[in-house]
Write a protein that holds these residues in place. Structure first.
Motif, PDB file in Angstrom:
ATOM      1  N   HIS A 182       0.866  -1.179   0.000  1.00 36.90           N
ATOM      2  CA  HIS A 182       0.000   0.000   0.000  1.00 36.90           C
ATOM      3  C   HIS A 182       0.901   1.227   0.000  1.00 36.90           C
ATOM      4  O   HIS A 182       1.619   1.485   0.967  1.00 36.90           O
ATOM      5  CB  HIS A 182      -0.897   0.013   1.244  1.00 36.90           C
ATOM      6  CG  HIS A 182      -1.685   1.287   1.393  1.00 36.90           C
ATOM      7  ND1 HIS A 182      -2.763   1.602   0.587  1.00 36.90           N
ATOM      8  CD2 HIS A 182      -1.523   2.338   2.246  1.00 36.90           C
ATOM      9  CE1 HIS A 182      -3.245   2.784   0.943  1.00 36.90           C
ATOM     10  NE2 HIS A 182      -2.514   3.252   1.943  1.00 36.90           N
TER      11      HIS A 182
ATOM     12  N   TYR B 168      -2.369   8.430   8.847  1.00 37.15           N
ATOM     13  CA  TYR B 168      -3.536   7.561   9.030  1.00 37.15           C
ATOM     14  C   TYR B 168      -3.901   7.436  10.503  1.00 37.15           C
ATOM     15  O   TYR B 168      -3.036   7.480  11.385  1.00 37.15           O
ATOM     16  CB  TYR B 168      -3.251   6.170   8.462  1.00 37.15           C
ATOM     17  CG  TYR B 168      -3.229   6.104   6.946  1.00 37.15           C
ATOM     18  CD1 TYR B 168      -3.589   7.210   6.179  1.00 37.15           C
ATOM     19  CD2 TYR B 168      -2.856   4.941   6.286  1.00 37.15           C
ATOM     20  CE1 TYR B 168      -3.572   7.144   4.802  1.00 37.15           C
ATOM     21  CE2 TYR B 168      -2.836   4.873   4.897  1.00 37.15           C
ATOM     22  CZ  TYR B 168      -3.194   5.987   4.166  1.00 37.15           C
ATOM     23  OH  TYR B 168      -3.182   5.934   2.800  1.00 37.15           O
TER      24      TYR B 168
ATOM     25  N   ARG C 172      -9.709   4.723   9.272  1.00 32.87           N
ATOM     26  CA  ARG C 172      -9.402   5.114   7.898  1.00 32.87           C
ATOM     27  C   ARG C 172      -9.499   3.890   6.976  1.00 32.87           C
ATOM     28  O   ARG C 172      -9.077   2.800   7.318  1.00 32.87           O
ATOM     29  CB  ARG C 172      -7.996   5.714   7.837  1.00 32.87           C
ATOM     30  CG  ARG C 172      -7.444   5.958   6.437  1.00 32.87           C
ATOM     31  CD  ARG C 172      -8.179   7.077   5.742  1.00 32.87           C
ATOM     32  NE  ARG C 172      -7.686   7.296   4.394  1.00 32.87           N
ATOM     33  CZ  ARG C 172      -6.816   8.256   4.071  1.00 32.87           C
ATOM     34  NH1 ARG C 172      -6.363   9.080   5.001  1.00 32.87           N
ATOM     35  NH2 ARG C 172      -6.404   8.397   2.833  1.00 32.87           N
TER      36      ARG C 172
ATOM     37  N   ILE D  17      -8.404   1.901   3.587  1.00 34.94           N
ATOM     38  CA  ILE D  17      -7.269   1.847   2.657  1.00 34.94           C
ATOM     39  C   ILE D  17      -7.506   0.719   1.650  1.00 34.94           C
ATOM     40  O   ILE D  17      -8.289  -0.207   1.900  1.00 34.94           O
ATOM     41  CB  ILE D  17      -5.934   1.615   3.388  1.00 34.94           C
ATOM     42  CG1 ILE D  17      -5.958   0.274   4.145  1.00 34.94           C
ATOM     43  CG2 ILE D  17      -5.632   2.759   4.334  1.00 34.94           C
ATOM     44  CD1 ILE D  17      -4.619  -0.077   4.778  1.00 34.94           C
TER      45      ILE D  17
END
Length: 406
Positions: free
Chosen positions: A107, A157, A161, A163
């Motif tokens: 990520h 973050y 949150r 993702i």
């Protein structure tokens, strides 16, 4: 005592020269010990990346590649191993606990580690320190995630949150797992290890992303593939026996490594960096001695009048030479003491920044034994650097005494 008092008064009477010399000694010794402290801290930080794990097991490969991708998050496994193999050794009578990991996604260039919730109580670092949470808690659902401290800090973050993961570990990926968002459940506290730069998701979620993505169902555990797994044994005595048993496992080619031993091998490979630090320390030390020697030599001419006065009041040549050596010793002790104090102050101020940027936890709890050794070595070396000027004073005094004055 008379010699020391006279040396102190002599240094006090030459304030400017004394302060400049003291400044030179302080800066050079402080630089020398700072380099040595950072070098030792970097080595200890490297060696404390993983602790308490007896064996790391992966598909048949070299020990260093296995250590790099499983512990340091560098590189990728060439082959995977089966869940059945993990279950076989995880249920071995000699094994106290086992944790699997599966790699392959990322990520925003941060590596994703698929594992079980037990990972957060299993993994140890820096003398068996356990992972702890700065915010939130371990993931409990399939599409929840836990992120490392540096990931949270750099990306801003927070728990809650959402993702999305990307396929592969390259910085740029053309395949996004947009259909399976993850919600951040927890943020780990800083460890100074590669854990800070990782994102953790349930191992079932990794299988869902790659194996049954189209069907949208979770595969059976027996169908899952793993990158590696970690083992803790009930007894340290059985480590070598267990390692041999895994390496000779007939159903699947495996490699088991002892993390501490493999890290020593890896450190030998990267020890060129350690030698570079040692070279910097040595050059700094030589420059310091050279500066001290030049200061003593250049001040000899200025001190001829002082030496002549001492000779007229009965000071012998050996006393004048001892006076110079005593002054060098006082400067070395004062400069080394100041450098130790300043080093603690500077590390105290910059320590949090260095830890956040480089992951190095500098020692701020008093003076290290190696610093005391440096203090003694520098004092002896500085006194020795004054030996030549002292002998010159001795010879000049003898020549003056033997010269017939008309």
């Amino acid at each position: 005592m008379l010699l020391i008092r006279l040396s102190a008064r002599s240094l006090f009477n030459r304030k400017l020269t004394t302060l400049l010399t003291l400044f030179s000694v302080t800066v050079s010794v402080m630089l020398l010990m700072a380099v040595e402290t950072i070098r030792m801290t970097a080595k200890e930080s490297f060696q404390s990346t993983i602790s308490g794990t007896d064996l790391v097991v992966g598909a048949r490969s070299g020990s260093i590649p296995l250590l790099l991708f499983s512990v340091f998050g560098i590189g990728n496994p060439e082959q995977n191993l089966s869940w059945k193999t993990y279950e076989h050794f995880g249920q071995h009578p000699e094994v106290a606990s086992a944790v699997p990991i599966s790699l392959g996604d990322s990520h925003k260039s941060y590596r994703v580690v698929a594992t079980t919730p037990q990972y957060f109580s299993f993994y140890g670092f820096s003398d068996d320190r356990a992972l702890s949470f700065d915010q939130g808690a371990p993931f409990a659902e399939t599409q929840e995630a836990v992120i490392g401290f540096e990931v949270a800090r750099k990306l801003g973050y927070r728990p809650g949150r959402e993702i999305h993961l990307s396929h592969g570990t390259a910085e740029v990926s053309f395949e996004q797992h947009e259909e399976h968002p993850f919600v951040i459940r927890g943020i780990l506290q800083q460890t100074g290890t590669p854990v800070d730069l990782a994102i953790f998701v349930p191992i079932e979620a990794m299988s869902l992303l790659h194996e049954s993505r189209s069907a949208g169902i979770l595969p059976e555990e027996s169908e899952q593939e793993l990158s590696a797994f970690f083992l803790k044994l009930r007894s340290k005595i059985s480590v070598l026996q267990m390692q041999r048993e895994i390496n000779e496992y007939g159903n699947e080619p495996l490699t088991a490594i002892i993390p501490g031993r493999s890290m020593q091998e890896l450190w030998k490979i990267v020890s060129v960096l350690e030698r570079a630090f040692l070279a910097v320390s040595f050059v700094t030390f030589i420059l310091s001695l050279t500066g001290m020697f030049l200061v003593f030599i250049t001040t000899l001419t200025e001190r001829k009048r002082e030496m002549a006065i001492l000779r007229t009041v009965g000071a012998r040549p050996w006393f004048l030479a001892s006076l110079l050596l005593s002054e060098a010793g006082l400067l070395a002790v004062a400069g080394s003491g100041l450098s130790l104090i300043l080093l603690q102050v500077i590390f105290g101020i910059t320590g949090p920044w260095i830890e956040s940027k480089l992951g190095l936890q500098l020692a701020l709890t008093g003076f290290l034994p190696v610093q005391w050794k440096f203090l003694c070595a520098v004092t002896v070396a500085v006194v020795l650097s004054a030996l030549t000027p002292a002998l010159q004073i001795y010879r000049d005094s003898l020549n003056e005494a033997l010269t017939v004055k008309l």
